[in-house]
Design a protein around this motif. Structure first.
Motif, PDB file in Angstrom:
ATOM      1  N   ASP A  90       0.857  -1.188   0.000  1.00  0.00           N
ATOM      2  CA  ASP A  90       0.000   0.000   0.000  1.00  0.00           C
ATOM      3  C   ASP A  90       0.892   1.235   0.000  1.00  0.00           C
ATOM      4  O   ASP A  90       1.663   1.438   0.944  1.00  0.00           O
ATOM      5  CB  ASP A  90      -0.887  -0.011   1.249  1.00  0.00           C
ATOM      6  CG  ASP A  90      -1.886   1.136   1.285  1.00  0.00           C
ATOM      7  OD1 ASP A  90      -1.691   2.142   0.564  1.00  0.00           O
ATOM      8  OD2 ASP A  90      -2.871   1.043   2.043  1.00  0.00           O
ATOM      9  N   PRO A  91       0.822   2.079  -1.039  1.00  0.00           N
ATOM     10  CA  PRO A  91       1.715   3.238  -1.081  1.00  0.00           C
ATOM     11  C   PRO A  91       1.481   4.228   0.047  1.00  0.00           C
ATOM     12  O   PRO A  91       2.387   4.986   0.407  1.00  0.00           O
ATOM     13  CB  PRO A  91       1.405   3.874  -2.444  1.00  0.00           C
ATOM     14  CG  PRO A  91       0.019   3.427  -2.771  1.00  0.00           C
ATOM     15  CD  PRO A  91      -0.075   2.038  -2.208  1.00  0.00           C
ATOM     16  N   HIS A  92       0.285   4.225   0.621  1.00  0.00           N
ATOM     17  CA  HIS A  92      -0.020   5.157   1.701  1.00  0.00           C
ATOM     18  C   HIS A  92       0.643   4.759   3.020  1.00  0.00           C
ATOM     19  O   HIS A  92       0.831   5.601   3.894  1.00  0.00           O
ATOM     20  CB  HIS A  92      -1.539   5.243   1.921  1.00  0.00           C
ATOM     21  CG  HIS A  92      -2.287   5.765   0.745  1.00  0.00           C
ATOM     22  ND1 HIS A  92      -2.347   7.108   0.438  1.00  0.00           N
ATOM     23  CD2 HIS A  92      -3.011   5.126  -0.208  1.00  0.00           C
ATOM     24  CE1 HIS A  92      -3.088   7.268  -0.657  1.00  0.00           C
ATOM     25  NE2 HIS A  92      -3.492   6.086  -1.067  1.00  0.00           N
ATOM     26  N   SER A  93       0.981   3.479   3.173  1.00  0.00           N
ATOM     27  CA  SER A  93       1.451   3.024   4.479  1.00  0.00           C
ATOM     28  C   SER A  93       2.815   2.347   4.469  1.00  0.00           C
ATOM     29  O   SER A  93       3.376   2.106   5.538  1.00  0.00           O
ATOM     30  CB  SER A  93       0.431   2.051   5.088  1.00  0.00           C
ATOM     31  OG  SER A  93       0.268   0.905   4.263  1.00  0.00           O
ATOM     32  N   PHE A  94       3.385   2.027   3.304  1.00  0.00           N
ATOM     33  CA  PHE A  94       4.667   1.322   3.336  1.00  0.00           C
ATOM     34  C   PHE A  94       5.778   2.259   3.832  1.00  0.00           C
ATOM     35  O   PHE A  94       5.746   3.468   3.612  1.00  0.00           O
ATOM     36  CB  PHE A  94       5.007   0.737   1.953  1.00  0.00           C
ATOM     37  CG  PHE A  94       5.741   1.652   1.012  1.00  0.00           C
ATOM     38  CD1 PHE A  94       7.107   1.534   0.821  1.00  0.00           C
ATOM     39  CD2 PHE A  94       5.063   2.635   0.303  1.00  0.00           C
ATOM     40  CE1 PHE A  94       7.785   2.366  -0.053  1.00  0.00           C
ATOM     41  CE2 PHE A  94       5.722   3.468  -0.583  1.00  0.00           C
ATOM     42  CZ  PHE A  94       7.098   3.341  -0.749  1.00  0.00           C
ATOM     43  N   GLY A  95       6.748   1.656   4.517  1.00  0.00           N
ATOM     44  CA  GLY A  95       7.864   2.429   5.059  1.00  0.00           C
ATOM     45  C   GLY A  95       9.188   1.917   4.524  1.00  0.00           C
ATOM     46  O   GLY A  95       9.237   0.969   3.741  1.00  0.00           O
ATOM     47  N   LEU A  96      10.274   2.546   4.949  1.00  0.00           N
ATOM     48  CA  LEU A  96      11.604   2.190   4.481  1.00  0.00           C
ATOM     49  C   LEU A  96      12.481   1.678   5.617  1.00  0.00           C
ATOM     50  O   LEU A  96      12.363   2.131   6.754  1.00  0.00           O
ATOM     51  CB  LEU A  96      12.296   3.404   3.845  1.00  0.00           C
ATOM     52  CG  LEU A  96      11.611   4.081   2.665  1.00  0.00           C
ATOM     53  CD1 LEU A  96      12.504   5.194   2.129  1.00  0.00           C
ATOM     54  CD2 LEU A  96      11.282   3.094   1.568  1.00  0.00           C
ATOM     55  N   SER A  97      13.360   0.758   5.277  1.00  0.00           N
ATOM     56  CA  SER A  97      14.392   0.351   6.212  1.00  0.00           C
ATOM     57  C   SER A  97      15.509   1.401   6.187  1.00  0.00           C
ATOM     58  O   SER A  97      15.537   2.274   5.310  1.00  0.00           O
ATOM     59  CB  SER A  97      14.960  -1.016   5.799  1.00  0.00           C
ATOM     60  OG  SER A  97      15.642  -0.902   4.559  1.00  0.00           O
ATOM     61  N   SER A 130      -5.227  -5.066  -3.212  1.00  0.00           N
ATOM     62  CA  SER A 130      -4.177  -5.143  -2.190  1.00  0.00           C
ATOM     63  C   SER A 130      -4.720  -4.870  -0.791  1.00  0.00           C
ATOM     64  O   SER A 130      -3.975  -4.867   0.171  1.00  0.00           O
ATOM     65  CB  SER A 130      -3.050  -4.136  -2.496  1.00  0.00           C
ATOM     66  OG  SER A 130      -3.527  -2.816  -2.374  1.00  0.00           O
ATOM     67  N   GLN A 131      -6.041  -4.633  -0.689  1.00  0.00           N
ATOM     68  CA  GLN A 131      -6.674  -4.361   0.596  1.00  0.00           C
ATOM     69  C   GLN A 131      -7.791  -5.374   0.842  1.00  0.00           C
ATOM     70  O   GLN A 131      -8.463  -5.798  -0.090  1.00  0.00           O
ATOM     71  CB  GLN A 131      -7.277  -2.945   0.622  1.00  0.00           C
ATOM     72  CG  GLN A 131      -6.250  -1.847   0.532  1.00  0.00           C
ATOM     73  CD  GLN A 131      -5.395  -1.780   1.776  1.00  0.00           C
ATOM     74  OE1 GLN A 131      -5.882  -1.947   2.881  1.00  0.00           O
ATOM     75  NE2 GLN A 131      -4.114  -1.539   1.585  1.00  0.00           N
ATOM     76  N   PRO A 132      -8.020  -5.762   2.089  1.00  0.00           N
ATOM     77  CA  PRO A 132      -9.157  -6.634   2.378  1.00  0.00           C
ATOM     78  C   PRO A 132     -10.455  -5.942   1.959  1.00  0.00           C
ATOM     79  O   PRO A 132     -10.598  -4.731   2.059  1.00  0.00           O
ATOM     80  CB  PRO A 132      -9.088  -6.798   3.909  1.00  0.00           C
ATOM     81  CG  PRO A 132      -7.691  -6.455   4.275  1.00  0.00           C
ATOM     82  CD  PRO A 132      -7.234  -5.422   3.282  1.00  0.00           C
ATOM     83  N   ASP A 133     -11.426  -6.720   1.495  1.00  0.00           N
ATOM     84  CA  ASP A 133     -12.680  -6.106   1.029  1.00  0.00           C
ATOM     85  C   ASP A 133     -13.778  -6.181   2.079  1.00  0.00           C
ATOM     86  O   ASP A 133     -14.957  -6.125   1.746  1.00  0.00           O
ATOM     87  CB  ASP A 133     -13.144  -6.760  -0.278  1.00  0.00           C
ATOM     88  CG  ASP A 133     -13.498  -8.235  -0.093  1.00  0.00           C
ATOM     89  OD1 ASP A 133     -13.970  -8.844  -1.069  1.00  0.00           O
ATOM     90  OD2 ASP A 133     -13.303  -8.763   1.014  1.00  0.00           O
ATOM     91  N   LYS A 134     -13.405  -6.286   3.372  1.00  0.00           N
ATOM     92  CA  LYS A 134     -14.416  -6.390   4.431  1.00  0.00           C
ATOM     93  C   LYS A 134     -15.341  -5.180   4.442  1.00  0.00           C
ATOM     94  O   LYS A 134     -16.555  -5.310   4.636  1.00  0.00           O
ATOM     95  CB  LYS A 134     -13.737  -6.531   5.796  1.00  0.00           C
ATOM     96  CG  LYS A 134     -13.005  -7.863   5.981  1.00  0.00           C
ATOM     97  CD  LYS A 134     -12.360  -7.948   7.360  1.00  0.00           C
ATOM     98  CE  LYS A 134     -11.624  -9.263   7.528  1.00  0.00           C
ATOM     99  NZ  LYS A 134     -10.965  -9.354   8.871  1.00  0.00           N
ATOM    100  N   LEU A 135     -14.777  -3.973   4.233  1.00  0.00           N
ATOM    101  CA  LEU A 135     -15.613  -2.773   4.245  1.00  0.00           C
ATOM    102  C   LEU A 135     -16.614  -2.797   3.104  1.00  0.00           C
ATOM    103  O   LEU A 135     -17.783  -2.424   3.273  1.00  0.00           O
ATOM    104  CB  LEU A 135     -14.732  -1.524   4.159  1.00  0.00           C
ATOM    105  CG  LEU A 135     -13.826  -1.267   5.354  1.00  0.00           C
ATOM    106  CD1 LEU A 135     -12.929  -0.060   5.088  1.00  0.00           C
ATOM    107  CD2 LEU A 135     -14.649  -1.037   6.613  1.00  0.00           C
ATOM    108  N   ALA A 136     -16.159  -3.229   1.932  1.00  0.00           N
ATOM    109  CA  ALA A 136     -17.082  -3.314   0.809  1.00  0.00           C
ATOM    110  C   ALA A 136     -18.149  -4.373   1.067  1.00  0.00           C
ATOM    111  O   ALA A 136     -19.319  -4.198   0.679  1.00  0.00           O
ATOM    112  CB  ALA A 136     -16.305  -3.640  -0.465  1.00  0.00           C
ATOM    113  N   GLN A 137     -17.782  -5.456   1.744  1.00  0.00           N
ATOM    114  CA  GLN A 137     -18.749  -6.513   2.022  1.00  0.00           C
ATOM    115  C   GLN A 137     -19.866  -6.030   2.948  1.00  0.00           C
ATOM    116  O   GLN A 137     -20.979  -6.555   2.907  1.00  0.00           O
ATOM    117  CB  GLN A 137     -18.040  -7.713   2.671  1.00  0.00           C
ATOM    118  CG  GLN A 137     -16.961  -8.359   1.814  1.00  0.00           C
ATOM    119  CD  GLN A 137     -17.511  -9.188   0.677  1.00  0.00           C
ATOM    120  OE1 GLN A 137     -18.717  -9.237   0.473  1.00  0.00           O
ATOM    121  NE2 GLN A 137     -16.632  -9.817  -0.075  1.00  0.00           N
TER     122      GLN A 137
END
Length: 328
Positions: A78-85, A273-280
């Protein structure tokens, strides 16, 4: 006679030693050359570092073999949440050029890009350079709290990607020493032709969808550029935001279900790339008459998983949207 024999044996021994010494020196010289060559092709090769994997694929198409391209974001991230080492952060500051999406997309990475720029590394913010759209609040389902802010998801419009690819080529030629400009320009021209063909194909595919059926409900607001380019209406999003880090309230879900009922929409496109629980959840809110279709929206997959390149991703999404909204 004994002295003469011993003298001859000594000479032969000295010759053997000299030959062995010569052979060893030759091997040492060859090893030194090989090591120097490896250093030149590895450590001395120009380097381009790219933050997201979508931009990484685009950049690799343009750079080809002219420089090393390092992509920081892993497949399916997820580009919004990935981080760097720490190692990845250091790679940014050793680059000849850093290509990043910007417009707030890489929320945990932008400070490292800023640090690289401050240390003298050339950086290119692709999203800012391609005439970005802004989020709109109101009837089009835009995020209220982000109204007026630039939308970072420009890659859903292949025409803007075509513009970005030409600008990336310019940046590589200007800032990455040792590359062959003709090769870079030829790569860019070839890829821009592929992008133009993609746009034409998408237009023909979406033309199969009646105009009153061109309505999108997504997990979050990510397809504004596609909607603007190809004539879709954005009814709303399960997460009423341009970032996956936000969460919907019960009132948000109620407002979305009302909008879907009014528009007669029964399909939700969820980020693969995201769970679809909210859409469900909408299936329960709307009596179970909702189809949830996965799209590749913010990340490429592994090479063998359906969207290993930008072109594959866009063709897969176009097919999924067209089939879903035409009953194909």
């Amino acid at each position: 006679m004994t002295t003469t024999a011993e003298t001859g044996a000594g000479k032969r021994a000295r010759v053997r030693v000299a030959r062995l010494r010569s052979l060893l020196m030759g091997l040492i010289a060859l090893t030194t050359v090989a090591a120097g060559s490896a250093c030149t092709t590895g450590g001395d090769q120009p380097r381009v570092v790219v933050t997201t994997n979508i931009l990484g694929d685009i950049t690799r198409q343009i750079v080809g073999d002219e420089a090393e391209v390092t992509v920081l974001m892993k497949p399916d991230a997820d580009p919004h949440s990935f981080g760097l080492s720490a190692v990845q952060a250091a790679e940014l500051e050793r680059a000849d050029l850093v290509v990043f999406n910007g417009l707030g997309l890489e929320e945990n990475v932008l400070r490292h890009v800023d640090a690289a720029r401050e240390s003298g590394v050339a950086t290119f913010e692709a999203g800012k350079a391609v005439d970005p759209l802004t989020f709109h609040a109101g009837d089009d389902g835009g995020p209220e709290e982000e109204a007026g802010q630039p939308d970072p998801h420009f890659w859903t419009d292949p025409d803007r990607v075509r513009k970005a690819s030409g600008l990336i080529a310019d940046q590589v030629v200007e800032h990455v020493g040792g590359v062959d400009e003709q090769a870079i320009r030829a790569n860019a021209a070839r890829y821009e032709k592929q992008l133009a063909d993609l746009t034409t194909w998408m237009e023909k595919s979406f033309a199969l969808i009646p105009e009153d059926e061109r309505a999108l409900v997504t997990n979050h607001h990510v397809f504004g550029y596609l909607a603007d380019r190809f004539g879709f209406r954005v009814i709303g999003a399960v997460v009423p935001s341009g970032t996956t880090l936000a969460s919907p309230s019960s009132s948000d879900l109620r407002a979305l279900t009302w909008a879907m009922e009014e528009a007669g929409v029964r399909t939700v496109f969820a980020d693969s790339s995201q769970p679809d629980k909210l859409a469900q959840v909408l299936r329960t809110e709307l009596g179970g008459q909702v189809s949830v279709v996965e799209l590749y929206s913010e990340s490429l997959t592994r090479k063998d998983a359906g969207a290993g390149t930008y072109l594959q991703m866009m063709r897969a999404n176009t097919t999924a949207i067209t089939d879903s909204l035409t009953g194909g």
